[in-house]
Design a protein around this motif. Structure first.
Motif, PDB file in Angstrom:
ATOM      1  N   ILE A  10       0.827  -1.205   0.000  1.00 39.60           N
ATOM      2  CA  ILE A  10       0.000   0.000   0.000  1.00 39.60           C
ATOM      3  C   ILE A  10       0.867   1.263   0.000  1.00 39.60           C
ATOM      4  CG2 ILE A  10      -1.764   1.281   1.240  1.00 39.60           C
ATOM      5  CD1 ILE A  10      -2.787  -1.238  -0.089  1.00 39.60           C
ATOM      6  N   SER A  11       1.933   1.257   0.768  1.00 39.53           N
ATOM      7  CA  SER A  11       2.790   2.442   0.855  1.00 39.53           C
ATOM      8  C   SER A  11       3.438   2.762  -0.485  1.00 39.53           C
ATOM      9  CB  SER A  11       3.866   2.228   1.921  1.00 39.53           C
ATOM     10  OG  SER A  11       4.678   1.106   1.604  1.00 39.53           O
ATOM     11  N   ILE A  12       3.904   1.734  -1.177  1.00 40.58           N
ATOM     12  CA  ILE A  12       4.535   1.963  -2.481  1.00 40.58           C
ATOM     13  C   ILE A  12       3.516   2.473  -3.489  1.00 40.58           C
ATOM     14  CG2 ILE A  12       5.661   0.830  -4.429  1.00 40.58           C
ATOM     15  CD1 ILE A  12       7.498   1.353  -2.108  1.00 40.58           C
ATOM     16  N   ILE A  13       2.298   1.956  -3.444  1.00 36.51           N
ATOM     17  CA  ILE A  13       1.252   2.406  -4.370  1.00 36.51           C
ATOM     18  C   ILE A  13       0.979   3.892  -4.186  1.00 36.51           C
ATOM     19  CG2 ILE A  13      -1.193   2.215  -4.925  1.00 36.51           C
ATOM     20  CD1 ILE A  13      -0.980  -0.777  -4.397  1.00 36.51           C
ATOM     21  N   TRP A  14       0.901   4.331  -2.919  1.00 38.20           N
ATOM     22  CA  TRP A  14       0.641   5.741  -2.674  1.00 38.20           C
ATOM     23  C   TRP A  14       1.849   6.607  -3.021  1.00 38.20           C
ATOM     24  CZ3 TRP A  14      -3.780   8.040  -2.395  1.00 38.20           C
ATOM     25  CH2 TRP A  14      -4.909   7.320  -1.998  1.00 38.20           C
ATOM     26  N   ILE A  15       3.033   6.061  -2.857  1.00 36.29           N
ATOM     27  CA  ILE A  15       4.227   6.795  -3.299  1.00 36.29           C
ATOM     28  C   ILE A  15       4.194   6.966  -4.818  1.00 36.29           C
ATOM     29  CG2 ILE A  15       6.737   6.675  -3.523  1.00 36.29           C
ATOM     30  CD1 ILE A  15       6.824   5.357  -0.784  1.00 36.29           C
ATOM     31  N   ASN A  16       3.791   5.911  -5.530  1.00 35.19           N
ATOM     32  CA  ASN A  16       3.638   6.007  -6.989  1.00 35.19           C
ATOM     33  C   ASN A  16       2.686   7.143  -7.364  1.00 35.19           C
ATOM     34  OD1 ASN A  16       5.272   3.799  -7.250  1.00 35.19           O
ATOM     35  ND2 ASN A  16       3.640   2.354  -7.784  1.00 35.19           N
ATOM     36  N   LYS A  17       1.543   7.177  -6.705  1.00 35.11           N
ATOM     37  CA  LYS A  17       0.549   8.205  -7.023  1.00 35.11           C
ATOM     38  C   LYS A  17       1.055   9.600  -6.659  1.00 35.11           C
ATOM     39  CE  LYS A  17      -3.481   5.183  -6.617  1.00 35.11           C
ATOM     40  NZ  LYS A  17      -4.788   4.956  -5.947  1.00 35.11           N
ATOM     41  N   GLY A  18       1.777   9.703  -5.547  1.00 33.92           N
ATOM     42  CA  GLY A  18       2.322  11.001  -5.166  1.00 33.92           C
ATOM     43  C   GLY A  18       3.326  11.523  -6.178  1.00 33.92           C
ATOM     44  N   ILE A  19       4.198  10.644  -6.660  1.00 38.07           N
ATOM     45  CA  ILE A  19       5.178  11.051  -7.674  1.00 38.07           C
ATOM     46  C   ILE A  19       4.463  11.404  -8.976  1.00 38.07           C
ATOM     47  CG2 ILE A  19       7.104  10.236  -9.085  1.00 38.07           C
ATOM     48  CD1 ILE A  19       8.042   8.618  -6.696  1.00 38.07           C
ATOM     49  N   SER A  20       3.430  10.657  -9.323  1.00 39.47           N
ATOM     50  CA  SER A  20       2.659  10.959 -10.541  1.00 39.47           C
ATOM     51  C   SER A  20       2.019  12.332 -10.453  1.00 39.47           C
ATOM     52  CB  SER A  20       1.588   9.890 -10.751  1.00 39.47           C
ATOM     53  OG  SER A  20       2.153   8.600 -10.845  1.00 39.47           O
ATOM     54  N   LEU A  21       1.440  12.646  -9.286  1.00 38.51           N
ATOM     55  CA  LEU A  21       0.809  13.950  -9.091  1.00 38.51           C
ATOM     56  C   LEU A  21       1.842  15.068  -9.142  1.00 38.51           C
ATOM     57  CD1 LEU A  21      -1.801  15.479  -8.497  1.00 38.51           C
ATOM     58  CD2 LEU A  21      -1.355  15.144  -6.056  1.00 38.51           C
ATOM     59  N   LEU A  22       3.020  14.823  -8.586  1.00 34.87           N
ATOM     60  CA  LEU A  22       4.087  15.815  -8.633  1.00 34.87           C
ATOM     61  C   LEU A  22       4.528  16.064 -10.075  1.00 34.87           C
ATOM     62  CD1 LEU A  22       6.123  17.599  -7.114  1.00 34.87           C
ATOM     63  CD2 LEU A  22       7.633  15.597  -6.972  1.00 34.87           C
ATOM     64  N   ALA A  23       4.653  14.996 -10.861  1.00 29.60           N
ATOM     65  CA  ALA A  23       5.036  15.146 -12.269  1.00 29.60           C
ATOM     66  C   ALA A  23       3.981  15.928 -13.037  1.00 29.60           C
ATOM     67  CB  ALA A  23       5.232  13.769 -12.896  1.00 29.60           C
ATOM     68  N   LEU A  24       2.697  15.649 -12.783  1.00 31.09           N
ATOM     69  CA  LEU A  24       1.613  16.370 -13.457  1.00 31.09           C
ATOM     70  C   LEU A  24       1.642  17.851 -13.104  1.00 31.09           C
ATOM     71  CD1 LEU A  24      -0.996  16.366 -15.147  1.00 31.09           C
ATOM     72  CD2 LEU A  24      -2.237  15.795 -13.038  1.00 31.09           C
ATOM     73  N   THR A  25       1.888  18.154 -11.840  1.00 36.39           N
ATOM     74  CA  THR A  25       1.960  19.553 -11.410  1.00 36.39           C
ATOM     75  C   THR A  25       3.132  20.267 -12.066  1.00 36.39           C
ATOM     76  OG1 THR A  25       0.996  18.934  -9.273  1.00 36.39           O
ATOM     77  CG2 THR A  25       2.107  21.063  -9.405  1.00 36.39           C
ATOM     78  N   LEU A  26       4.275  19.606 -12.105  1.00 41.26           N
ATOM     79  CA  LEU A  26       5.467  20.206 -12.704  1.00 41.26           C
ATOM     80  C   LEU A  26       5.267  20.466 -14.195  1.00 41.26           C
ATOM     81  CD1 LEU A  26       8.408  21.097 -12.429  1.00 41.26           C
ATOM     82  CD2 LEU A  26       9.105  18.716 -12.784  1.00 41.26           C
ATOM     83  N   VAL A  27       4.687  19.505 -14.896  1.00 36.22           N
ATOM     84  CA  VAL A  27       4.460  19.655 -16.335  1.00 36.22           C
ATOM     85  C   VAL A  27       3.451  20.773 -16.606  1.00 36.22           C
ATOM     86  CG1 VAL A  27       3.388  18.533 -18.314  1.00 36.22           C
ATOM     87  CG2 VAL A  27       5.127  17.333 -17.027  1.00 36.22           C
ATOM     88  N   THR A  28       2.396  20.842 -15.806  1.00 36.69           N
ATOM     89  CA  THR A  28       1.403  21.905 -15.983  1.00 36.69           C
ATOM     90  C   THR A  28       2.020  23.279 -15.760  1.00 36.69           C
ATOM     91  OG1 THR A  28      -0.356  20.396 -15.269  1.00 36.69           O
ATOM     92  CG2 THR A  28      -0.843  22.752 -15.243  1.00 36.69           C
TER      93      THR A  28
END
Length: 514
Positions: free
Chosen positions: A254-272
């Motif tokens: 579960i922890s790794i899954i949420w880390i994946n989502k957190g990094i994905s959200l960070l990448a989306l924010t940076l790209v935007t």
């Protein structure tokens, strides 16, 4: 019995029937050159100048004032070459695709250049995208994660290495034909919005509206979310894979899954945020990622050929020798359903060939550069995919390819060991980040174009933040030094920061994140 097409009256509408300017009209104004004579505004509620009304009758194919209409027995359908290698000079031969209450002006006619668009800002009037930028947009989105994950689906369903290569080739050719069709449409209607504009002008606003809502709320955000999640997964895998395993497996805690989502959200924010700064900064980043992706695929292809020629790796793993001892088509599936699934996986890997059409209105030379972009990008991508797939086949057994959804990481681990797996994971992550940048750029333009058409609230059709009035200028404490000028040239649009559809970009990011 021949039928004569009828056209909506081009007379100025009453105040009650006034509509927002049609996107064809916006493109006409955006295409005006600075040397064009400025037409005066009309005092009528519609705001159509007298020179504009003259252009309407002059461009109407059925108008008596049109010289072409005086030709005896003039056919209703003009014979023209549909070759995408032409210069797309269709202005004098096309019937109006849309006749709105505000009238119609042919694309490219220099009319009413002094007229301000929607508060003084328009992306179509700020043409900054070049041939290289368009090439990087197509390549940037096509080469994402597909070539690093789709080989498993294609090999499983095709049944043999030879059949897999055949599926990759057929999928590439089909994608190329679709892209060539878009080159025709883009040359005839050089506007932002892609299929949304084409459907609206050819079949009516209802079809454009339906496409817009399905793309804006489902297709584009869903695609971007998948790319962002794959980026996060590969980043985590690069730094959490076992140092002793040749085939690093995903951690499903579960922890790794949420880390994946957190990094994905960070990448989306940076790209935007990157896309909100300036168009030039975004396209420069796309150019950089394009060269990086081609270099990565070329490195994989060369590595596979070297391993096959030397029959050795930097690990204890012995390279695959099935391609030497068995037929390349042994075990090929005869089930049509399996072939359909394999072909679908290949087409998904080539998805993104329509990317440039979403920003066509911002091209400096759209009718010239669009065919060049498409007919350069597609063969290069097809060749790169075939070479990468061939390299996987020369190094890895078919069973390994069919069972791995992270084929590039497995390839790197088998050839170079854990360090190779780390490097390939980072390469795939960078490729996904570039694809996320490209899809965010074009998705924002789709929202912007839909707002201009009236399919979405007008706030999404504004440039910059509300209240900025498009006057944000780059300020540097370095004065007029060489460094400050270089920085301004690199990250600003003619000295302006934020001359992008920021509200549209933000809206797309929110939909993707949710």
């Amino acid at each position: 019995m021949s039928r004569t097409p009828t056209y909506t009256s081009l007379n100025a509408p009453t105040k009650q029937s006034q509509r927002p300017r049609d996107s064809l009209e916006l493109a006409s104004l955006a295409s005006s050159t600075p040397t064009s004579s400025n037409a005066s505004r009309s005092s009528s509620p519609s705001g159509i100048s007298s020179s504009r009304k003259l252009s309407l009758s002059a461009e109407d194919p059925l108008s008596p004032s049109n010289a072409a209409a005086k030709t005896p027995q003039r056919p209703l359908i003009h014979s023209r070459s549909f070759s995408v290698t032409s210069a797309f000079d269709f202005a004098s031969h096309l019937f109006p695709l849309s006749t709105t209450a505000a009238g119609y002006t042919s694309l490219g006619s220099g009319q009413n250049n002094a007229l301000e668009l929607d508060g003084g800002g328009s992306l179509e009037k700020h043409k900054s995208i070049t041939y290289l930028n368009g090439l990087s947009l197509i390549v940037g989105l096509i080469i994402g994660s597909g070539i690093f994950s789709s080989p498993a689906q294609i090999t499983t369903n095709a049944g043999s290495p030879g059949a897999s290569l055949f599926v990759w080739l057929i999928a590439g050719i089909l994608a190329w034909t679709g892209a060539a069709s878009y080159a025709e449409l883009g040359g005839a209607i050089p506007l932002n919005g892609g299929a949304q504009v084409y459907l609206s002008k050819i079949f009516g606003d209802l079809f454009g509206f339906l496409f817009t809502w399905s793309s804006v709320f489902v297709l584009k955000p869903g695609s971007a979310a998948i790319i962002a999640l794959i980026f996060g997964e590969y980043i985590v895998r690069a730094f959490t894979a076992s140092s002793t395993s040749a085939d690093p497996l995903p951690n499903t805690s579960i922890s790794i899954i949420w880390i994946n989502k957190g990094i994905s959200l960070l990448a989306l924010t940076l790209v935007t945020a990157l896309n909100c700064v300036s168009t030039k900064l975004t396209t420069r980043a796309s150019d950089l990622f394009m060269f990086f992706k081609f270099l990565a695929l070329l490195s994989i292809a060369i590595t596979g050929l070297i391993v096959a020629a030397t029959n050795s790796t930097l690990t204890s793993y012995s390279p695959n020798d099935e391609w030497k001892t068995e037929s390349w088509f042994a075990g090929t599936s005869t089930n049509p359903s399996n072939w359909a699934v394999a072909l679908y996986a290949g087409l998904w890997a080539f998805d993104g060939w329509d990317n440039t059409n979403f920003v066509l209105g911002e091209f400096r030379h759209p009718t010239r550069d669009l065919p060049r972009v498409i007919h350069t990008a597609m063969p290069l991508v097809i060749l790169s995919y075939l070479l990468a797939t061939l390299s996987y086949t020369l190094v890895l057994p078919a069973k390994t390819i069919a069972s791995s959804n992270t084929i590039a990481v497995t390839f790197g681990a088998r050839v170079f060991g854990p360090n190779g797996a780390l490097i390939l994971a980072l390469i795939v992550s960078a490729s996904c980040f570039g694809a996320l940048n490209a899809t965010t750029f074009t998705s924002g333009r789709l929202v912007y174009a839909a707002s201009k058409e009236g399919f979405l609230p007008s706030v999404f059709g504004t440039i910059g933040m509300p209240g900025m009035e498009h006057k944000s200028r780059f300020q540097s404490h370095g004065g007029d030094s060489f460094l400050s000028r270089s920085l301004a040239a690199l990250v600003t649009d003619d000295g302006r920061v934020g001359f992008t559809p920021i509200t549209a970009m933000t809206f797309n990011a929110i939909l993707t994140a949710t």
